[in-house]
Scaffold this motif. Structure first.
Motif, PDB file in Angstrom:
ATOM      1  N   TYR A   1      -0.748   9.915  -3.532  1.00  0.00           N
ATOM      2  CA  TYR A   1      -1.056  11.345  -3.699  1.00  0.00           C
ATOM      3  C   TYR A   1      -0.252  12.186  -2.716  1.00  0.00           C
ATOM      4  CZ  TYR A   1      -5.135   9.691  -6.381  1.00  0.00           C
ATOM      5  OH  TYR A   1      -5.957   9.087  -7.291  1.00  0.00           O
ATOM      6  N   ASP A   2      -0.161  11.726  -1.475  1.00  0.00           N
ATOM      7  CA  ASP A   2       0.552  12.475  -0.438  1.00  0.00           C
ATOM      8  C   ASP A   2       2.039  12.601  -0.792  1.00  0.00           C
ATOM      9  OD1 ASP A   2       0.731  13.658   2.311  1.00  0.00           O
ATOM     10  OD2 ASP A   2       2.034  11.922   2.618  1.00  0.00           O
ATOM     11  N   MET A   3       2.627  11.491  -1.260  1.00  0.00           N
ATOM     12  CA  MET A   3       4.043  11.520  -1.642  1.00  0.00           C
ATOM     13  C   MET A   3       4.267  12.479  -2.823  1.00  0.00           C
ATOM     14  SD  MET A   3       6.093  10.279  -4.306  1.00  0.00           S
ATOM     15  CE  MET A   3       5.084   8.980  -4.983  1.00  0.00           C
TER      16      MET A   3
ATOM     17  N   ILE B   1       0.809  -1.224   0.000  1.00  0.00           N
ATOM     18  CA  ILE B   1       0.000   0.000   0.000  1.00  0.00           C
ATOM     19  C   ILE B   1       0.845   1.278   0.000  1.00  0.00           C
ATOM     20  CG2 ILE B   1      -2.085  -0.992   1.039  1.00  0.00           C
ATOM     21  CD1 ILE B   1      -1.008   0.024   3.779  1.00  0.00           C
ATOM     22  N   HIS B   2       2.161   1.137   0.097  1.00  0.00           N
ATOM     23  CA  HIS B   2       3.023   2.319   0.137  1.00  0.00           C
ATOM     24  C   HIS B   2       3.230   2.895  -1.270  1.00  0.00           C
ATOM     25  CE1 HIS B   2       3.908   0.219   3.972  1.00  0.00           C
ATOM     26  NE2 HIS B   2       3.791   1.467   4.409  1.00  0.00           N
ATOM     27  N   PRO B   3       3.781   4.119  -1.392  1.00  0.00           N
ATOM     28  CA  PRO B   3       3.909   4.746  -2.711  1.00  0.00           C
ATOM     29  C   PRO B   3       4.625   3.843  -3.726  1.00  0.00           C
ATOM     30  CG  PRO B   3       4.390   6.345  -1.007  1.00  0.00           C
ATOM     31  CD  PRO B   3       4.230   5.033  -0.311  1.00  0.00           C
TER      32      PRO B   3
ATOM     33  N   HIS C   1      -4.472  19.537  -8.303  1.00  0.00           N
ATOM     34  CA  HIS C   1      -5.209  18.340  -8.729  1.00  0.00           C
ATOM     35  C   HIS C   1      -5.001  17.202  -7.732  1.00  0.00           C
ATOM     36  CE1 HIS C   1      -6.712  15.104 -11.295  1.00  0.00           C
ATOM     37  NE2 HIS C   1      -5.603  14.448 -11.014  1.00  0.00           N
ATOM     38  N   PHE C   2      -3.737  16.960  -7.346  1.00  0.00           N
ATOM     39  CA  PHE C   2      -3.447  15.863  -6.417  1.00  0.00           C
ATOM     40  C   PHE C   2      -3.956  16.181  -4.998  1.00  0.00           C
ATOM     41  CE2 PHE C   2      -0.286  14.714  -9.732  1.00  0.00           C
ATOM     42  CZ  PHE C   2      -0.787  13.443  -9.997  1.00  0.00           C
TER      43      PHE C   2
ATOM     44  N   ALA D   1       6.604  11.799 -10.029  1.00  0.00           N
ATOM     45  CA  ALA D   1       6.610  12.992  -9.176  1.00  0.00           C
ATOM     46  C   ALA D   1       7.928  13.761  -9.318  1.00  0.00           C
ATOM     47  CB  ALA D   1       6.377  12.590  -7.717  1.00  0.00           C
ATOM     48  N   GLU D   2       9.046  13.033  -9.289  1.00  0.00           N
ATOM     49  CA  GLU D   2      10.371  13.679  -9.419  1.00  0.00           C
ATOM     50  C   GLU D   2      10.524  14.331 -10.799  1.00  0.00           C
ATOM     51  OE1 GLU D   2      12.440  13.997  -7.016  1.00  0.00           O
ATOM     52  OE2 GLU D   2      12.120  12.382  -5.590  1.00  0.00           O
ATOM     53  N   PHE D   3      10.090  13.609 -11.827  1.00  0.00           N
ATOM     54  CA  PHE D   3      10.198  14.101 -13.210  1.00  0.00           C
ATOM     55  C   PHE D   3       9.313  15.338 -13.400  1.00  0.00           C
ATOM     56  CE2 PHE D   3       8.888  13.535 -17.821  1.00  0.00           C
ATOM     57  CZ  PHE D   3      10.095  13.953 -18.356  1.00  0.00           C
ATOM     58  N   ALA D   4       8.068  15.249 -12.931  1.00  0.00           N
ATOM     59  CA  ALA D   4       7.130  16.374 -13.072  1.00  0.00           C
ATOM     60  C   ALA D   4       7.625  17.599 -12.307  1.00  0.00           C
ATOM     61  CB  ALA D   4       5.749  15.959 -12.564  1.00  0.00           C
TER      62      ALA D   4
END
Length: 236
Positions: A83-85, A19-21, A103-104, A29-32
């Motif tokens: 989403y949190d990460m 269930i973790h990221p 959005h997130f 996330a890093e790329f964006a």
């Protein structure tokens, strides 16, 4: 290439019973965050359009991965953790997260509300069902089924006998479910606040029932529940 990679990904090959990221979401996330940071002063509209497409593709993949969990609760926990990460990574890159971050944040908010209901239904389903279906009825009306002391007494006694133990179980559940401790504590506080609202509605309903005062000795005071909420809030 990144967009095609996401669109053509096979969720079943990427899915892990965890269930973790997900590592793909962390890469996204890093790329964006990097592209948002680099584009901040340039405002390249074409890049922003492509970023939106990338966001839609990762949204779609994440939902497909979530649906591979057999039950709704781990699906929601998985989405919240991702989403949190993503929000945390976008925030670290600076204050330029803009539309993508918003959005997130909206998705995190809506899924938190879903998780709160799932969590409370596990422990207080009868109470919640009564409050949602019956508590707004006028107990003194001449309806076919007026609310009676006999109908609410089991709910009151059940709550009084195990509410503290149930809150402790909810606390343990939250601690083990969410990667980010602060996010978990916010979710627990939201769940306890929602529980307080449900119980307040039950208490208000009992006050309107003929003979409801007989249950006063079994009712948990609102201040006691508030004290318990504050106790868990202090773990920040």
């Amino acid at each position: 290439m990144h967009l095609n990679s996401l669109r053509n990904a096979n969720p079943k090959l990427l899915w892990e019973d965890d269930i973790h990221p997900h590592y793909v979401m962390r890469r996204y996330a890093e790329f964006a965050a990097s592209l948002i940071h680099l584009n901040f002063e340039f405002g390249d509209g074409q890049l922003e359009l492509n970023m939106e497409r990338l966001r839609m593709a990762v949204d779609d993949l994440l939902m497909k991965l979530a649906k591979l969990f057999p039950k709704p609760k781990p699906q929601i926990v998985f989405l919240i953790n991702n989403y949190d990460m993503t929000i945390a990574v976008l925030k670290e890159a600076g204050a330029e997260g803009g539309k993508i971050q918003l959005h997130f944040e909206e998705l995190l908010k809506s899924n938190t509300a879903l998780f709160v209901e799932e969590l409370l239904m596990e422990h207080f389903s009868d109470l919640i069902k009564f409050v949602k279906t019956r508590a707004s009825d006028d107990p003194n009306s001449s309806s076919e089924r007026p609310i009676s002391v006999a109908e609410v007494e089991p709910l009151v006694k059940d709550f009084a006998s195990r509410w503290k133990a149930a809150i402790e179980l909810m606390h343990k559940d939250v601690i083990t479910s969410f990667s980010n401790f602060l996010c978990g504590m916010e979710i627990l506080r939201a769940a306890l606040t929602q529980l307080l609202l449900y119980y307040t509605r039950l208490s208000d309903c009992i006050k309107r029932i003929v003979g409801g005062s007989a249950l006063n000795k079994d009712l948990v005071s609102i201040s006691s529940i508030m004290y318990e909420i504050k106790k868990y809030s202090r773990t920040f």
